[in-house]
Scaffold this motif. Structure first.
Motif, short mmCIF file in Angstrom:
data_model
loop_
_atom_site.label_atom_id
_atom_site.label_comp_id
_atom_site.label_asym_id
_atom_site.label_seq_id
_atom_site.Cartn_x
_atom_site.Cartn_y
_atom_site.Cartn_z
N LEU A 119 42.09 33.45 41.37
CA LEU A 119 41.36 33.82 42.57
C LEU A 119 40.50 35.05 42.32
CD1 LEU A 119 44.31 33.72 45.17
CD2 LEU A 119 42.76 31.84 44.59
N ALA A 120 39.22 34.96 42.66
CA ALA A 120 38.35 36.14 42.72
C ALA A 120 38.27 36.53 44.19
CB ALA A 120 36.96 35.82 42.17
N VAL A 121 38.64 37.77 44.49
CA VAL A 121 38.77 38.19 45.88
C VAL A 121 37.88 39.39 46.16
CG1 VAL A 121 40.38 38.90 47.69
CG2 VAL A 121 41.15 37.35 45.89
N GLY A 122 37.05 39.29 47.21
CA GLY A 122 36.15 40.37 47.57
C GLY A 122 36.86 41.49 48.30
N GLY A 123 36.14 42.59 48.47
CA GLY A 123 36.68 43.74 49.16
C GLY A 123 36.77 44.97 48.29
N PHE A 124 36.86 46.12 48.95
CA PHE A 124 36.99 47.41 48.27
C PHE A 124 37.94 48.24 49.12
CE2 PHE A 124 36.12 51.68 47.05
CZ PHE A 124 35.64 51.66 45.76
N GLY A 125 39.14 48.51 48.60
CA GLY A 125 40.16 49.09 49.47
C GLY A 125 40.51 48.04 50.53
N LEU A 126 40.35 48.42 51.80
CA LEU A 126 40.52 47.47 52.90
C LEU A 126 39.20 47.12 53.55
CD1 LEU A 126 43.77 48.84 54.61
CD2 LEU A 126 43.55 47.08 52.84
N CYS A 127 38.10 47.52 52.93
CA CYS A 127 36.77 47.29 53.50
C CYS A 127 36.23 45.94 53.04
CB CYS A 127 35.83 48.41 53.09
SG CYS A 127 34.15 48.24 53.70
N GLY A 128 35.98 45.04 53.99
CA GLY A 128 35.39 43.75 53.66
C GLY A 128 36.32 42.77 53.00
N ILE A 129 37.62 42.94 53.17
CA ILE A 129 38.55 42.01 52.53
C ILE A 129 38.67 40.72 53.36
CG2 ILE A 129 39.88 43.84 51.42
CD1 ILE A 129 42.05 43.39 53.58
N PRO A 130 38.88 39.59 52.72
CA PRO A 130 39.07 38.32 53.45
C PRO A 130 40.49 38.23 53.99
CG PRO A 130 39.19 37.92 51.10
CD PRO A 130 38.88 39.38 51.26
N ASP A 131 40.82 39.07 54.97
CA ASP A 131 42.19 39.23 55.42
C ASP A 131 42.79 37.96 56.02
OD1 ASP A 131 40.43 39.41 57.54
OD2 ASP A 131 41.51 41.02 58.57
N ARG A 132 41.99 37.20 56.78
CA ARG A 132 42.53 35.99 57.40
C ARG A 132 42.85 34.92 56.34
NH1 ARG A 132 40.54 36.26 62.76
NH2 ARG A 132 40.38 38.49 63.25
N LEU A 133 42.00 34.81 55.35
CA LEU A 133 42.25 33.84 54.28
C LEU A 133 43.49 34.23 53.47
CD1 LEU A 133 38.59 33.31 53.02
CD2 LEU A 133 39.96 31.70 54.36
N ILE A 134 43.65 35.52 53.21
CA ILE A 134 44.82 35.99 52.46
C ILE A 134 46.10 35.73 53.25
CG2 ILE A 134 45.98 38.03 51.55
CD1 ILE A 134 43.17 39.15 50.90
N ALA A 135 46.06 36.02 54.56
CA ALA A 135 47.24 35.78 55.40
C ALA A 135 47.60 34.30 55.43
CB ALA A 135 46.98 36.30 56.81
N ALA A 136 46.59 33.43 55.51
CA ALA A 136 46.86 31.99 55.50
C ALA A 136 47.45 31.55 54.17
CB ALA A 136 45.57 31.22 55.77
N LEU A 137 46.99 32.16 53.08
CA LEU A 137 47.51 31.84 51.76
C LEU A 137 48.98 32.27 51.65
CD1 LEU A 137 46.34 30.54 49.20
CD2 LEU A 137 45.82 32.82 48.36
N ALA A 138 49.29 33.43 52.24
CA ALA A 138 50.68 33.89 52.25
C ALA A 138 51.58 32.90 52.98
CB ALA A 138 50.76 35.28 52.88
N ASP A 139 51.10 32.36 54.09
CA ASP A 139 51.88 31.39 54.86
C ASP A 139 52.00 30.06 54.12
OD1 ASP A 139 52.22 33.20 56.92
OD2 ASP A 139 50.52 32.46 58.07
N ALA A 140 50.97 29.70 53.36
CA ALA A 140 50.96 28.40 52.68
C ALA A 140 51.95 28.32 51.53
CB ALA A 140 49.55 28.07 52.19
N GLY A 141 52.17 29.45 50.82
CA GLY A 141 53.24 29.48 49.84
C GLY A 141 52.92 29.34 48.37
N PRO A 142 51.66 29.17 47.91
CA PRO A 142 51.44 29.06 46.47
C PRO A 142 51.82 30.36 45.76
CG PRO A 142 49.35 29.34 47.59
CD PRO A 142 50.38 29.11 48.65
N ASP A 143 52.34 30.22 44.54
CA ASP A 143 52.74 31.41 43.79
C ASP A 143 52.15 31.35 42.39
OD1 ASP A 143 54.25 29.46 42.57
OD2 ASP A 143 56.19 30.25 43.20
N ASN A 144 52.58 32.28 41.53
CA ASN A 144 52.10 32.34 40.15
C ASN A 144 50.58 32.48 40.11
OD1 ASN A 144 52.80 32.41 37.38
ND2 ASN A 144 52.17 30.28 37.13
#
Length: 255
Positions: A22-47
């Motif tokens: 995964l290439a993930v945008g953002g700098f610190g907490l500025c402009g991060i794809p927070d909703r997508l990350i939260a959905a990924l956490a719920d979905a469960g993929p690892d490694n």
């Protein structure tokens, strides 16, 4: 692949499986794809293997995936503000490749433009070029994996190090405005690594605060053309988190 607008963040990330890069945008907490990350956490993929400037904070952004033990390896330029990151790295639970910030940006951009590698003076004469940086520790504190030396070459009496481009299975980014053709506009400094991460993804997923029809964004205002974006999801205004709050006493310090 044309841009496709999806109804939910869950649908947008549904095919991201364990072991994905995964290439993930953002700098610190500025402009991060927070909703997508939260959905990924719920979905469960690892490694997962992540390319990002940093890894969020302990309870927000990529720090959520980290705290769940879902991330195997991180390539980043700054890893402060996250105690769990430091704990996992020193305990041998996480592999970490540190790279100069400008080099990381160019590696992502190069991946998006089809340039396989490039020479840069950044890091020459340091472990970045010479190797020996600890990428992963063992549980007993010894170094299990060290960075290898990189190729160097002299141009015009100056040494340069060869850095390889980054491409990822998926890119997750946040934009202020997106049209249904995938053209994106970022909000001021929230642009940061988002366009570069988007370019590096084979499948790029953008969460946008405002979704408009093609033509609503003037061509001269487009920050990232839709050719780099495969999926869009309308998430509305982003929750604004302050990474570190500093306050002063009334009247200012020293009075």
């Amino acid at each position: 692949m044309t841009t496709r607008v999806v109804d939910t963040v869950d649908a947008a990330i549904a095919d991201i499986g364990s072991g994905a890069t995964l290439a993930v945008g953002g700098f610190g907490l500025c402009g991060i794809p927070d909703r997508l990350i939260a959905a990924l956490a719920d979905a469960g993929p690892d490694n997962l293997e992540v390319f990002s400037n940093n890894c969020g904070v302990d309870d927000h952004g990529l720090g959520i995936l980290l705290s769940l033990g879902r991330i195997r390896r991180v390539t980043a330029s700054y890893v402060g503000e996250n105690k769990e990151f430091a704990r996992q790295y020193l305990a041998g639970e996480l592999e970490v490749e540190l790279t100069p910030q400008g080099t990381l940006a160019e590696r992502l951009r190069a991946g998006g433009t089809g340039v396989p590698a490039f020479y840069t003076p950044a890091g020459v004469g340091t472990p970045v070029a010479d190797g020996g940086m600890p990428w992963r520790y063992s549980a007993d504190g010894s170094v299990a994996v060290m960075s290898p030396p990189k190729e160097t070459r002299t141009f015009g009496h100056r040494r340069y190090v060869l850095e390889e481009a980054i491409t990822a299975d998926f890119a997750l980014v946040h934009a202020r405005i997106g049209d249904t053709a995938g053209n994106l506009v970022f909000d001021k400094t929230a642009m940061n690594f988002n366009p570069l991460a988007a370019m590096a993804g084979r499948i790029t997923i953008a969460q946008v605060e405002e979704l408009v029809e093609p033509g609503a964004i003037a061509p001269s205002d487009v920050h990232l053309p839709g050719v780099f974006v495969q999926r869009l999801v309308h998430t509305g205004p982003q929750d604004k988190r302050i990474e570190k709050m500093t306050t002063s006493t009334p009247g200012g310090a020293g009075r």
